[in-house]
Design a protein around this motif. Structure first.
Motif, PDB file in Angstrom:
ATOM      1  N   LEU A 106       0.825  -1.202   0.000  1.00 38.18           N
ATOM      2  CA  LEU A 106       0.000   0.000   0.000  1.00 38.18           C
ATOM      3  C   LEU A 106       0.863   1.257   0.000  1.00 38.18           C
ATOM      4  O   LEU A 106       0.545   2.230  -0.695  1.00 38.18           O
ATOM      5  CB  LEU A 106      -0.932   0.010   1.213  1.00 38.18           C
ATOM      6  N   GLU A 107       1.953   1.232   0.758  1.00 40.14           N
ATOM      7  CA  GLU A 107       2.826   2.408   0.847  1.00 40.14           C
ATOM      8  C   GLU A 107       3.454   2.721  -0.509  1.00 40.14           C
ATOM      9  O   GLU A 107       3.544   3.888  -0.906  1.00 40.14           O
ATOM     10  CB  GLU A 107       3.928   2.170   1.892  1.00 40.14           C
ATOM     11  N   GLN A 108       3.868   1.685  -1.192  1.00 40.35           N
ATOM     12  CA  GLN A 108       4.467   1.845  -2.523  1.00 40.35           C
ATOM     13  C   GLN A 108       3.442   2.461  -3.487  1.00 40.35           C
ATOM     14  O   GLN A 108       3.748   3.413  -4.209  1.00 40.35           O
ATOM     15  CB  GLN A 108       4.924   0.467  -3.012  1.00 40.35           C
ATOM     16  N   ALA A 109       2.237   1.923  -3.476  1.00 40.12           N
ATOM     17  CA  ALA A 109       1.190   2.434  -4.369  1.00 40.12           C
ATOM     18  C   ALA A 109       0.837   3.876  -4.023  1.00 40.12           C
ATOM     19  O   ALA A 109       0.696   4.720  -4.918  1.00 40.12           O
ATOM     20  CB  ALA A 109      -0.047   1.538  -4.287  1.00 40.12           C
ATOM     21  N   GLU A 110       0.691   4.174  -2.743  1.00 42.75           N
ATOM     22  CA  GLU A 110       0.331   5.522  -2.295  1.00 42.75           C
ATOM     23  C   GLU A 110       1.356   6.552  -2.756  1.00 42.75           C
ATOM     24  O   GLU A 110       0.995   7.631  -3.249  1.00 42.75           O
ATOM     25  CB  GLU A 110       0.200   5.551  -0.771  1.00 42.75           C
ATOM     26  N   ALA A 111       2.619   6.235  -2.631  1.00 45.86           N
ATOM     27  CA  ALA A 111       3.677   7.165  -3.050  1.00 45.86           C
ATOM     28  C   ALA A 111       3.611   7.422  -4.556  1.00 45.86           C
ATOM     29  O   ALA A 111       3.797   8.558  -5.010  1.00 45.86           O
ATOM     30  CB  ALA A 111       5.053   6.612  -2.659  1.00 45.86           C
ATOM     31  N   GLN A 112       3.345   6.389  -5.319  1.00 49.30           N
ATOM     32  CA  GLN A 112       3.264   6.548  -6.775  1.00 49.30           C
ATOM     33  C   GLN A 112       2.030   7.343  -7.190  1.00 49.30           C
ATOM     34  O   GLN A 112       2.089   8.164  -8.106  1.00 49.30           O
ATOM     35  CB  GLN A 112       3.285   5.178  -7.450  1.00 49.30           C
ATOM     36  N   VAL A 113       0.905   7.119  -6.507  1.00 42.11           N
ATOM     37  CA  VAL A 113      -0.311   7.892  -6.784  1.00 42.11           C
ATOM     38  C   VAL A 113      -0.044   9.362  -6.493  1.00 42.11           C
ATOM     39  O   VAL A 113      -0.372  10.240  -7.305  1.00 42.11           O
ATOM     40  CB  VAL A 113      -1.503   7.358  -5.948  1.00 42.11           C
ATOM     41  N   GLU A 114       0.560   9.624  -5.348  1.00 41.67           N
ATOM     42  CA  GLU A 114       0.874  11.002  -4.968  1.00 41.67           C
ATOM     43  C   GLU A 114       1.748  11.679  -6.029  1.00 41.67           C
ATOM     44  O   GLU A 114       1.510  12.838  -6.408  1.00 41.67           O
ATOM     45  CB  GLU A 114       1.598  10.994  -3.614  1.00 41.67           C
ATOM     46  N   ALA A 115       2.750  10.965  -6.520  1.00 40.70           N
ATOM     47  CA  ALA A 115       3.654  11.524  -7.531  1.00 40.70           C
ATOM     48  C   ALA A 115       2.918  11.806  -8.843  1.00 40.70           C
ATOM     49  O   ALA A 115       3.141  12.848  -9.472  1.00 40.70           O
ATOM     50  CB  ALA A 115       4.823  10.573  -7.772  1.00 40.70           C
ATOM     51  N   ILE A 116       2.036  10.918  -9.242  1.00 43.81           N
ATOM     52  CA  ILE A 116       1.293  11.117 -10.500  1.00 43.81           C
ATOM     53  C   ILE A 116       0.346  12.300 -10.377  1.00 43.81           C
ATOM     54  O   ILE A 116       0.258  13.141 -11.283  1.00 43.81           O
ATOM     55  CB  ILE A 116       0.557   9.823 -10.901  1.00 43.81           C
ATOM     56  N   VAL A 117      -0.371  12.401  -9.256  1.00 38.71           N
ATOM     57  CA  VAL A 117      -1.287  13.526  -9.054  1.00 38.71           C
ATOM     58  C   VAL A 117      -0.508  14.839  -9.057  1.00 38.71           C
ATOM     59  O   VAL A 117      -0.915  15.814  -9.710  1.00 38.71           O
ATOM     60  CB  VAL A 117      -2.108  13.350  -7.752  1.00 38.71           C
ATOM     61  N   ALA A 118       0.627  14.866  -8.373  1.00 38.83           N
ATOM     62  CA  ALA A 118       1.449  16.086  -8.340  1.00 38.83           C
ATOM     63  C   ALA A 118       1.933  16.441  -9.747  1.00 38.83           C
ATOM     64  O   ALA A 118       1.907  17.612 -10.140  1.00 38.83           O
ATOM     65  CB  ALA A 118       2.639  15.891  -7.402  1.00 38.83           C
ATOM     66  N   GLU A 119       2.356  15.449 -10.499  1.00 36.64           N
ATOM     67  CA  GLU A 119       2.826  15.676 -11.875  1.00 36.64           C
ATOM     68  C   GLU A 119       1.721  16.275 -12.746  1.00 36.64           C
ATOM     69  O   GLU A 119       1.945  17.237 -13.478  1.00 36.64           O
ATOM     70  CB  GLU A 119       3.294  14.349 -12.481  1.00 36.64           C
ATOM     71  N   ILE A 120       0.528  15.719 -12.650  1.00 37.67           N
ATOM     72  CA  ILE A 120      -0.584  16.217 -13.467  1.00 37.67           C
ATOM     73  C   ILE A 120      -0.969  17.621 -13.046  1.00 37.67           C
ATOM     74  O   ILE A 120      -1.180  18.494 -13.904  1.00 37.67           O
ATOM     75  CB  ILE A 120      -1.801  15.260 -13.372  1.00 37.67           C
ATOM     76  N   ARG A 121      -1.052  17.856 -11.763  1.00 33.28           N
ATOM     77  CA  ARG A 121      -1.437  19.198 -11.294  1.00 33.28           C
ATOM     78  C   ARG A 121      -0.373  20.234 -11.684  1.00 33.28           C
ATOM     79  O   ARG A 121      -0.714  21.354 -12.068  1.00 33.28           O
ATOM     80  CB  ARG A 121      -1.683  19.186  -9.795  1.00 33.28           C
ATOM     81  N   GLU A 122       0.874  19.860 -11.616  1.00 31.96           N
ATOM     82  CA  GLU A 122       1.951  20.768 -12.024  1.00 31.96           C
ATOM     83  C   GLU A 122       1.843  21.075 -13.526  1.00 31.96           C
ATOM     84  O   GLU A 122       1.952  22.212 -13.939  1.00 31.96           O
ATOM     85  CB  GLU A 122       3.308  20.127 -11.713  1.00 31.96           C
ATOM     86  N   ARG A 123       1.574  20.053 -14.313  1.00 32.42           N
ATOM     87  CA  ARG A 123       1.415  20.229 -15.747  1.00 32.42           C
ATOM     88  C   ARG A 123       0.189  21.095 -16.060  1.00 32.42           C
ATOM     89  O   ARG A 123       0.227  21.962 -16.941  1.00 32.42           O
ATOM     90  CB  ARG A 123       1.314  18.873 -16.449  1.00 32.42           C
ATOM     91  N   ASN A 124      -0.897  20.880 -15.326  1.00 30.51           N
ATOM     92  CA  ASN A 124      -2.118  21.662 -15.541  1.00 30.51           C
ATOM     93  C   ASN A 124      -1.938  23.130 -15.166  1.00 30.51           C
ATOM     94  O   ASN A 124      -2.575  24.012 -15.739  1.00 30.51           O
ATOM     95  CB  ASN A 124      -3.286  21.078 -14.759  1.00 30.51           C
ATOM     96  N   ASP A 125      -1.088  23.388 -14.168  1.00 34.18           N
ATOM     97  CA  ASP A 125      -0.842  24.761 -13.726  1.00 34.18           C
ATOM     98  C   ASP A 125       0.113  25.506 -14.650  1.00 34.18           C
ATOM     99  O   ASP A 125       0.171  26.740 -14.618  1.00 34.18           O
ATOM    100  CB  ASP A 125      -0.264  24.776 -12.303  1.00 34.18           C
ATOM    101  N   ALA A 126       0.848  24.770 -15.459  1.00 36.44           N
ATOM    102  CA  ALA A 126       1.854  25.407 -16.335  1.00 36.44           C
ATOM    103  C   ALA A 126       1.205  26.143 -17.491  1.00 36.44           C
ATOM    104  O   ALA A 126       0.114  25.999 -17.869  1.00 36.44           O
ATOM    105  CB  ALA A 126       2.811  24.352 -16.872  1.00 36.44           C
TER     106      ALA A 126
END
Length: 184
Positions: free
Chosen positions: A164-184
């Motif tokens: 679960l910890e591994q999956a959670e970290a990857q989900v967090e990274a993907i969401v951050a990546e998308i939000r950063e891209r959307n804000d650009a």
């Protein structure tokens, strides 16, 4: 593979999640959009006003053309449900939980594709632990699906769900990546 758990992790991050399996359940329920069309194809498949998955499985087992006939009815209705969800959703990120994403060609409609994956042994353990199918049914389903290696190769991102910890970290990274891209 951990698809449902991972989808909940995305939802916990404020992502609007559409679930194809849940859409099919709505379509098959009493009054659902697929009930009448399935009844026209196979009257015995509608029991008490809703589509019986057990009857569909029996039909598929006895008739090689049944699955294709069912999909011809259900896939367009699922697509309509997905479009209606997207039109109404207000979140900054939409996630479409589609088990047959690559098999149906729906990946062409996505900005980013993510597949969840775990070892074959872990997948087998998780599914059989649920008690909803036996080993033979599990093996049939896996044999009918696109191999995990191919899904991994076709996806833009892969979330490993061994823990679960591994999956959670990857989900967090993907969401951050998308939000950063959307804000650009």
């Amino acid at each position: 593979m951990g698809k449902s758990t991972t989808a909940r992790m995305f939802a916990d991050k404020g992502v609007a999640v559409w679930d194809a399996d849940a859409a099919v359940h709505r379509l098959y329920d009493k009054g659902g959009a697929a009930v009448r069309a399935i009844a026209e194809l196979r009257p015995a498949a509608v029991v008490g006003g809703s589509v019986s998955r057990a009857e569909l499985r029996a039909w598929i087992a006895e008739d090689d053309g049944a699955l294709q006939a069912i999909e011809a009815v259900v896939h367009p209705l699922v697509q309509q449900d997905r479009v209606a969800f997207a039109d109404k959703a207000e979140a900054d990120i939409l996630l479409f939980d589609i088990p047959l994403l690559f098999e149906t060609g729906a990946e062409r409609e996505m900005d980013l594709t993510v597949t969840v994956s775990c070892s074959p042994e872990e997948q087998r353990r998780r599914v059989l632990e649920r008690g909803t199918m036996d080993e033979a049914a599990f093996d049939r389903i896996v044999a009918a699906q696109m191999p995990d290696a191919e899904k991994r190769a076709r996806a833009d991102r892969v979330i490993e769900t061994e823990t679960l910890e591994q999956a959670e970290a990857q989900v967090e990274a993907i969401v951050a990546e998308i939000r950063e891209r959307n804000d650009a």
